[in-house]
Design a protein around this motif. Structure first.
Motif, PDB file in Angstrom:
ATOM      1  N   UNK A  33       0.901  -1.146   0.000  1.00 60.75           N
ATOM      2  CA  UNK A  33       0.000   0.000   0.000  1.00 60.75           C
ATOM      3  C   UNK A  33       0.939   1.194   0.000  1.00 60.75           C
ATOM      4  N   UNK A  34       0.414   2.402   0.100  1.00 62.84           N
ATOM      5  CA  UNK A  34       1.342   3.530   0.004  1.00 62.84           C
ATOM      6  C   UNK A  34       2.277   3.580   1.212  1.00 62.84           C
ATOM      7  N   UNK A  35       1.881   2.989   2.329  1.00 64.39           N
ATOM      8  CA  UNK A  35       2.707   3.057   3.527  1.00 64.39           C
ATOM      9  C   UNK A  35       3.421   1.730   3.833  1.00 64.39           C
ATOM     10  N   UNK A  36       2.892   0.622   3.322  1.00 63.70           N
ATOM     11  CA  UNK A  36       3.492  -0.685   3.606  1.00 63.70           C
ATOM     12  C   UNK A  36       4.439  -1.080   2.478  1.00 63.70           C
ATOM     13  N   UNK A  37       5.673  -1.425   2.860  1.00 63.93           N
ATOM     14  CA  UNK A  37       6.665  -1.786   1.861  1.00 63.93           C
ATOM     15  C   UNK A  37       7.162  -3.197   2.112  1.00 63.93           C
ATOM     16  N   UNK A  38       7.502  -3.886   1.038  1.00 63.30           N
ATOM     17  CA  UNK A  38       8.160  -5.179   1.168  1.00 63.30           C
ATOM     18  C   UNK A  38       9.500  -5.079   0.450  1.00 63.30           C
ATOM     19  N   UNK A  39      10.569  -5.376   1.184  1.00 65.68           N
ATOM     20  CA  UNK A  39      11.903  -5.319   0.594  1.00 65.68           C
ATOM     21  C   UNK A  39      12.377  -6.748   0.370  1.00 65.68           C
ATOM     22  N   UNK A  40      12.760  -7.053  -0.853  1.00 61.86           N
ATOM     23  CA  UNK A  40      13.272  -8.387  -1.152  1.00 61.86           C
ATOM     24  C   UNK A  40      14.790  -8.299  -1.234  1.00 61.86           C
ATOM     25  N   UNK A  41      15.477  -9.113  -0.432  1.00 57.95           N
ATOM     26  CA  UNK A  41      16.936  -9.013  -0.437  1.00 57.95           C
ATOM     27  C   UNK A  41      17.538  -9.906  -1.514  1.00 57.95           C
TER      28      UNK A  41
END
Lengths: 157, 772
Positions: A123-131
């Motif tokens: 969402x605009x505030x939730x991020x998922x970072x893939x390493x």
């Protein structure tokens, strides 16, 4: 469609979750899966057997008896691995690829970010970072981070 | 030799393995018994609650011992006494290594997926030492090398890990522009000419203020003091001014033209080189990138760099030259006045430096947001049918609006800094001028300098500061193009995940024997295929069967080397495909995909795509064998009919047959049919089936099919289930076994029954025959 039946769960000697159909006493080892692990973690839990077929559908963890709920939650905790970033200590470089030193809800760790495109907005505030290994790290609410972390993160958004 | 050198750990270190962290070193050394040797270890990095925590599992020739975390106590398991088994599993990035005996789970360890290969190695060594003769042993054939630093698997022949190299090479943004020299080098002589022209034209523009000095002192001031004007002197000075103007004009024109020409070529070279490199990157790279982003990089970023070189860099060079020359002239006229005049310079330089960092990240952001806007377009335009069918125009418009809004927002932020910057520079220039006026008037009043000198100074520095103002603009454009250059070098620096071998093995002719040794493949944290062992003999036809998601297409992608295996090896005629040149290897493979892609061009061009030099006769012969000839003839322009981007004018079956003809034309030794007939109806399928029968003859064929009827001719059927081979055999054998294949077959038969169609199936025919 999933068959409605009475079931019971317990753990076998190998630590696997065993689902017993109380109607015909058949047993199968099952794995609980959340259908919306991020947006609605406690709703829609599915118990699937080792063949990947759905055996039991649970609308909400809250509707289960305490004993079952704890078993399922234990098993979920055992399977789920998505560290949530709480604080960003530093990044090795402002250009990718770089190494991130972060504090997560599972302890301190570091990871390599290969490119800005590996940071995805759920969402605009939730991020998922893939390493670089494909492990997903979550930032549940980026506006809730402290200003230091936000400033670092901001470089890559 | 000292004692420590003889210790077991030292023995192990000499092996080509990732080194153990020194943290554990001393702890283990003291715990080893006499004649105990460390065989393998796994440094775990999670505890049972999946919290990050250091632990260690050590396998020796006597036992397994471990510590879950630094503070936990050591635990031992004697591997020689008990019947132990190690199992590893992983889910969403966390691995689980379990030690079980016949009755129950003894212990488990958790680790992040980065350690998975070390865990795999531990299990293999465990199997070899304690379960010798087991099936696992032969898997050890495929040797693996790990990057000592990040412990990812290194491709064969590659000594350095691409991730680590990239990490070391990451430099601050602006320096990246110097890497553009690689593209400028071929034009160095023209660049030098351009530079000399710049030097000349800049010098010419500096003549007029210099002439203003004698004009003032020798003509105007004497006239004010009552002397008459010396016409010849005035003519001399004025013609000097005109001459300087004409020379400056001519040289300026020549220089701009020369350098624009060169920069345009550099831009074109850059674009071509980037695209060329992009095409060589693996399927994996394209899977992770969005089309819009890549198009933006190759299109607008190269253009931005181009403009940077032709306009801004040129201007900047001119400005620097001008400043140097002006400084020289000013000092030669009056050193003290020159000193005062140049005083604001360091302040401005400092100001530029401060704003630089803020602007750089800002502009990089603007670029990313811009790519986001393009992405919305490239997502929706190809999918316009879906958008319209679901009446989601409003929502897509909204998405575009949001992306645009985000763009605005970021631009606003950058502009906030930027808008302060220019007025500040102008303000400083004005202040500078004021200082010169004050100091000049004071000097004139002291008779230290003439009015002419002051006029010349003011004329010089007003130009000078004017240039400083424009020079300050170089900061933003440099940052912008540095950001652009970085995004391009991101592509250029990307090492293909299917790298070209350093010492390629050349196979002039291949027989087509394919061997898969313990092949595993992982996409991200998802393990797609596991421990596949398979030998396909030359000329054999193999059918791959399984539910969707069982790893059929992945296996084919691995054989085509669109991806490289995570573990194990694929051998062709006994040679690892990773040691063959990628393009030559793929030339031996004919591929027919489910979604046949036709390029914009004629049908003939599309058929001869893999062999551009093919004669018309060859093309027609291929089309005939593919049963495409007749329908092509029905088209208005025959083989010269144009087909669109996605071949819209043709039906699915027709497109499919064209792609079969395409595969036939290159006469490959290995043929791969990935659901080649599943997008067409059964009647068309029969047509295509005939075409395929021609194609398959005498080639090693791997066919994936949803409809089992397509695979009647296969020598062997391989049933995959969730990444594993579960059954191998002919149709009859597998039916007799009454397991996976039987179930799939039955399920399909039922479907076909309800459709009321019994065509194309051997068994179905037999039943009908029996009834007669």
């Amino acid at each position: 469609m999933i068959q409605e039946f009475n079931y019971h769960l317990n753990r076998d000697v190998f630590g696997k979750l065993l689902c017993t159909n109380l109607d015909d006493q058949s047993q199968k080892s099952v794995v609980p899966i959340r259908t919306f692990p991020i947006t609605a973690p406690n709703e829609g839990i599915s118990l699937i057997d080792s063949q990947g077929h759905e055996l039991v559908w649970i609308n909400n963890l809250g509707e289960l008896s305490n004993e079952l709920r704890i078993l399922i939650e234990e098993e979920l905790a055992n399977r789920e691995f998505m560290p949530e970033i709480k604080y960003i200590y530093e990044v090795s470089n402002l250009t990718t690829p770089n190494v991130w030193q972060v504090e997560t809800d599972l302890g301190k760790t570091s990871f390599i970010l290969k490119g800005e495109e590996d940071i995805r907005h759920l969402t605009s505030m939730t991020l998922v970072i893939t390493d670089s290994h494909g492990i997903c790290l979550l930032i549940r609410n980026r506006s809730a981070l402290d200003s230091h972390s936000r400033k670092i993160l901001d470089h890559f958004l | 030799m000292t004692d420590s050198e003889r210790s077991p750990i030292k023995i192990l270190l000499s092996a080509a393995l990732p080194t153990m962290s020194p943290l554990w070193f001393t702890q283990i050394e003291s715990r080893l018994n006499v004649e105990e040797k460390v065989i393998a270890w796994l440094e775990t990095d999670l505890d049972h609650q999946l919290r990050f925590s250091q632990g260690l599992v050590i396998l020796t020739n006597q036992r397994l011992f471990s510590k879950v975390s630094i503070n936990a106590s050591w635990e031992n398991w004697d591997c020689r006494q008990q019947d132990l088994t190690l199992i590893r599993r992983d889910y969403s990035g966390a691995g689980n290594l379990e030690l079980i005996d016949a009755n129950s789970l003894l212990v488990n360890w958790r680790y992040t997926i980065g350690k998975d290969i070390a865990a795999g190695y531990l299990i293999k060594q465990f199997m070899r030492h304690y379960k010798s003769g087991s099936a696992e042993e032969k898997y050890l054939r495929a040797t693996q090398i790990l990057c000592p630093k990040c412990k990812t698997l290194l491709p064969v022949d590659q000594e350095k890990c691409s991730i680590c190299i990239k990490n070391i090479d990451a430099r601050p943004s602006v320096w990246i522009l110097f890497r553009l020299w690689r593209f400028a080098r071929p034009y160095k002589w023209r660049l030098l000419t351009g530079f000399l022209l710049t030097l000349g034209s800049t010098a010419a523009t500096l003549v007029p203020p210099y002439l203003a000095m004698p004009l003032m002192d020798n003509v105007l001031i004497p006239y004010q003091n009552g002397k008459s004007i010396d016409i010849s002197l005035v003519t001399f000075y004025l013609s000097g001014l005109l001459g300087a103007a004409i020379i400056a004009w001519a040289l300026g024109w020549a220089r701009t033209y020369t350098l624009a020409l060169v920069s345009e070529r550099i831009g074109a070279d850059l674009r071509t080189a980037t695209y060329k490199h992009l095409l060589k990157l693996s399927q994996e790279y394209f899977g992770g990138k969005r089309t819009g982003d890549l198009i933006a990089r190759i299109g607008s970023e190269t253009d931005r760099i181009n403009i940077f070189i032709s306009l801004h860099l040129l201007d900047f060079a001119t400005d620097v030259l001008m400043i140097i020359m002006t400084t020289g002239i000013l000092i030669s006229i009056n050193p003290w006045l020159a000193l005062i005049t140049l005083l604001p310079l360091p302040v401005i330089a400092w100001l530029i430096h401060i704003i630089r960092d803020k602007l750089r990240t800002g502009f990089e952001k603007v670029d990313r947001i811009w790519a986001e806007v393009t992405n919305v377009l490239s997502d929706t335009i190809p999918g316009i049918r879906v958008v319209k069918a679901f009446a989601q125009e409003e929502r897509e418009a909204e998405r575009f609006y949001t992306a645009n809004q985000h763009n605005l927002e970021i631009n606003n932020r950058v502009n906030k800094v930027w808008s302060l910057f220019i007025p500040s520079v102008t303000f400083l220039t004005e202040i500078g001028l004021l200082v010169v006026w004050i100091f000049g008037i004071w000097q004139v009043s002291n008779n230290a300098i003439t009015v002419g000198v002051l006029t010349a100074f003011l004329a010089y520095i007003s130009r000078f500061y004017l240039r400083l103002d424009s020079m300050s603009r170089i900061v933003s454009v440099t940052q912008k193009s540095a950001a652009g250059a970085k995004r391009i070098f991101d592509i250029l620096d990307h090492v293909s995940s299917v790298p070209e071998p350093i010492n390629p093995v050349h196979l002039p002719a291949i027989k087509g024997r394919i061997e898969l040794c313990n092949v595993s493949f992982r996409y991200g944290t998802r393990s797609v295929v596991r421990n596949i062992n398979l030998v396909i003999e030359p000329g054999e036809m193999i059918g791959l069967i399984g539910h969707s998601g069982s790893g059929k297409s992945t296996l084919v992608n691995l054989i085509c080397r669109f991806y490289d295996v995570t573990e194990g090896a694929i051998l062709i005629d006994g040679i690892d495909i990773r040691s063959l040149p990628v393009a030559t290897y793929r030339k031996h493979i004919g591929l027919v995909l489910q979604e046949s892609f036709l390029f914009f061009g004629t049908i003939a061009e599309n058929i001869s795509y893999g062999r551009p030099g093919a004669t018309r006769e060859d093309i027609i012969a291929a089309a005939r064998s593919a049963h495409a000839h007749e329908f092509i003839l029905r088209l208005r322009h025959g083989y010269d009919s144009l087909v669109g981007e996605r071949g819209q004018a043709l039906s699915g079956g027709e497109r499919q047959r064209i792609s079969i003809a395409r595969a036939l034309l290159i006469n490959p030794h290995i043929l791969i049919l990935d659901e080649a007939t599943s997008s067409v109806d059964t009647t068309t399928e029969k047509e295509i089936q005939k075409a395929l029968d021609n194609l398959v003859r005498g080639r090693t064929t791997i066919a994936i099919a949803h409809r089992l009827s397509t695979l009647q001719n296969a020598n062997r059927l391989i049933v995959l289930d969730r990444g594993n081979i579960v059954e191998i055999g002919s149709h009859q054998e597998l039916m007799a076994r009454k397991n996976h294949y039987h179930r799939l077959y039955e399920a399909q038969m039922r479907n076909i029954d309800t459709e009321g169609e019994l065509v194309g199936l051997n068994v179905a025919h037999k039943i009908v025959g029996d009834q007669k």
